[in-house]
Design an enzyme around this catalytic site. Structure first.
Site, PDB file in Angstrom:
ATOM      1  N   ASP A  54       0.811  -1.211   0.000  1.00 17.19           N
ATOM      2  CA  ASP A  54       0.000   0.000   0.000  1.00 17.19           C
ATOM      3  C   ASP A  54       0.849   1.269   0.000  1.00 17.19           C
ATOM      4  OD1 ASP A  54      -2.145  -1.705   0.220  1.00 17.19           O
ATOM      5  OD2 ASP A  54      -3.014  -0.716   1.975  1.00 17.19           O
ATOM      6  N   ASP A  55       0.215   2.358  -0.441  1.00 13.91           N
ATOM      7  CA  ASP A  55       0.672   3.749  -0.256  1.00 13.91           C
ATOM      8  C   ASP A  55       1.781   4.193  -1.198  1.00 13.91           C
ATOM      9  OD1 ASP A  55      -1.196   3.723   1.739  1.00 13.91           O
ATOM     10  OD2 ASP A  55       0.213   3.925   3.399  1.00 13.91           O
ATOM     11  N   HIS A 105      -5.966   2.916  -4.505  1.00 18.66           N
ATOM     12  CA  HIS A 105      -5.934   3.151  -3.054  1.00 18.66           C
ATOM     13  C   HIS A 105      -6.294   4.610  -2.751  1.00 18.66           C
ATOM     14  CE1 HIS A 105      -5.117   2.053   0.998  1.00 18.66           C
ATOM     15  NE2 HIS A 105      -3.965   2.674   1.128  1.00 18.66           N
ATOM     16  N   HIS A 109      -5.591   9.326   0.188  1.00 16.06           N
ATOM     17  CA  HIS A 109      -5.647   8.501   1.401  1.00 16.06           C
ATOM     18  C   HIS A 109      -6.585   9.045   2.484  1.00 16.06           C
ATOM     19  CE1 HIS A 109      -4.089   5.708   4.492  1.00 16.06           C
ATOM     20  NE2 HIS A 109      -3.657   5.005   3.471  1.00 16.06           N
ATOM     21  N   HIS A 199       3.642  -2.316   3.172  1.00 20.84           N
ATOM     22  CA  HIS A 199       3.681  -0.959   2.635  1.00 20.84           C
ATOM     23  C   HIS A 199       4.992  -0.693   1.911  1.00 20.84           C
ATOM     24  CE1 HIS A 199       0.520  -0.683   5.677  1.00 20.84           C
ATOM     25  NE2 HIS A 199       0.067   0.383   5.027  1.00 20.84           N
TER      26      HIS A 199
END
Length: 231
Positions: A54-55, A105, A109, A199
């Protein structure tokens, strides 16, 4: 190479089971492949896990993750933030060219439950456009930030043709608990069908990068295979 009819049927059932896995994840469940489907697909297919990141993309850490995945011949799924894709488009392109799945995603955020309908739509649609510009494909899955989801988020995702995908193993690597802790938290909790949350962006991900070789090599030694979601 020809495929025996029975084997083709088993593979088809396995693919159906993977589809069911994504649906179950949308409900936030910790899931494994149904035993009958796993057995039908054979012992190797029965022990599949899904690495997700993620991210990102991050110019500092995503290439290091990609290098490790390439070394071990593993495919993964990257849930990317739209504004990071816009800032580092070549990194997203690198992820896709390496054969990994690139998914949505959100743009920045946020907790999607707290947004207006128009703001929620922009978060998803803008990210879709950014990813599509670099990969040639529109994301088919959404991972809501923080795992925060409600009926409105699900409805909007469905309207855009997306499954909501959460996870079943979370080592909290974002908190930087140490390489050993990240490794043990994954290895102690993984099961066939596990979706592992890691991540590659959003901060210093050096511990995650350092833990990844041990996670992959140990799981391989235990007989696990790896696959990408939503790809």
């Amino acid at each position: 190479m020809s495929v025996r009819p029975g084997r083709r049927t088993a593979v088809g059932r396995f693919r159906t089971a993977v589809g069911a896995l994504v649906v179950a994840l949308a409900a936030g469940a910790a899931v494994t492949l149904p035993a009958a489907e796993a057995q039908a697909a054979g012992p190797r297919a029965a022990k599949v896990v899904y690495l997700t990141f993620d991210d990102g993309p991050s110019p500092a850490y995503t290439p290091k993750v990609l290098a490790t995945l390439a070394r071990y011949g593993v495919r993964a799924t990257f849930f990317e933030i739209g504004q990071n894709v816009a800032a580092h488009p070549s990194v997203t392109k690198q992820v896709a060219r390496a054969g990994h799945s690139v998914q949505n995603h959100t743009w920045s955020h946020p907790d999607l439950r707290r947004l207006s309908a128009s703001a929620l739509n922009a978060q998803l649609a803008d990210t879709d456009r950014a990813v599509r510009a670099q990969t040639g494909r529109t994301p088919s899955c959404l991972r809501p930030p923080y795992g925060s989801v409600n009926s409105t988020v699900r409805s909007k995702a469905a309207a855009l043709g997306k499954q909501v995908v959460l996870w079943s193993v979370d080592p909290a690597d974002w908190s930087r608990p140490g390489t050993a802790a990240i490794t043990s938290r994954v290895l102690d909790n993984v099961r066939p069908g596990s979706v592992i949350l890691l991540h590659d962006g959003g901060g210093d991900r050096g511990q995650t990068v350092a833990a990844l070789p041990s996670i992959i090599s140990t799981l391989k030694a235990r007989g696990y295979g790896f696959a990408a979601l939503c790809g």
